[in-house]
Design a protein around this motif. Structure first.
Motif, PDB file in Angstrom:
ATOM      1  N   ARG A  43       0.831  -1.213   0.000  1.00 46.34           N
ATOM      2  CA  ARG A  43       0.000   0.000   0.000  1.00 46.34           C
ATOM      3  C   ARG A  43       0.859   1.254   0.000  1.00 46.34           C
ATOM      4  O   ARG A  43       0.551   2.228  -0.683  1.00 46.34           O
ATOM      5  CB  ARG A  43      -0.948  -0.002   1.202  1.00 46.34           C
ATOM      6  N   GLU A  46       2.320   1.683  -3.512  1.00 46.66           N
ATOM      7  CA  GLU A  46       1.259   2.132  -4.418  1.00 46.66           C
ATOM      8  C   GLU A  46       0.942   3.605  -4.189  1.00 46.66           C
ATOM      9  O   GLU A  46       0.794   4.380  -5.140  1.00 46.66           O
ATOM     10  CB  GLU A  46      -0.001   1.289  -4.227  1.00 46.66           C
ATOM     11  N   SER A  47       0.879   4.012  -2.951  1.00 48.91           N
ATOM     12  CA  SER A  47       0.615   5.410  -2.621  1.00 48.91           C
ATOM     13  C   SER A  47       1.728   6.314  -3.142  1.00 48.91           C
ATOM     14  O   SER A  47       1.472   7.383  -3.706  1.00 48.91           O
ATOM     15  CB  SER A  47       0.473   5.570  -1.108  1.00 48.91           C
ATOM     16  N   ASN A  50       1.448   6.557  -6.913  1.00 48.50           N
ATOM     17  CA  ASN A  50       0.337   7.430  -7.288  1.00 48.50           C
ATOM     18  C   ASN A  50       0.682   8.894  -7.048  1.00 48.50           C
ATOM     19  O   ASN A  50       0.350   9.761  -7.855  1.00 48.50           O
ATOM     20  CB  ASN A  50      -0.932   7.056  -6.520  1.00 48.50           C
ATOM     21  N   SER A  51       1.357   9.162  -5.973  1.00 47.82           N
ATOM     22  CA  SER A  51       1.772  10.526  -5.661  1.00 47.82           C
ATOM     23  C   SER A  51       2.767  11.021  -6.696  1.00 47.82           C
ATOM     24  O   SER A  51       2.678  12.153  -7.168  1.00 47.82           O
ATOM     25  CB  SER A  51       2.389  10.577  -4.269  1.00 47.82           C
TER      26      SER A  51
END
Length: 57
Positions: A43, A46-47, A50-51
């Motif tokens: 997670r 992935e964060s 995405n950022s």
């Protein structure tokens, strides 16, 4: 947890002095913690991705 250890003793027929229930309990919880850590790491990655992609132009 103590109740689970006693259940293991009865189920497998281990004596009151046997360390086997603790070994089995430790193996179970180590696996659970490893899985939880992996999920958290995925997670976080992935964060971060995405950022990063949100900041790219």
């Amino acid at each position: 947890m103590q109740e689970a250890i006693e259940d293991l003793r009865v189920f497998y027929g281990w004596s009151k002095n046997s360390d086997m229930p603790q070994h089995y309990a430790r193996a179970y919880f180590e696996g659970e913690l490893t899985e939880l850590s992996s999920e958290r790491m995925e997670r976080a990655i992935e964060s971060a991705r995405n950022s990063y992609e949100g900041n790219r132009i």
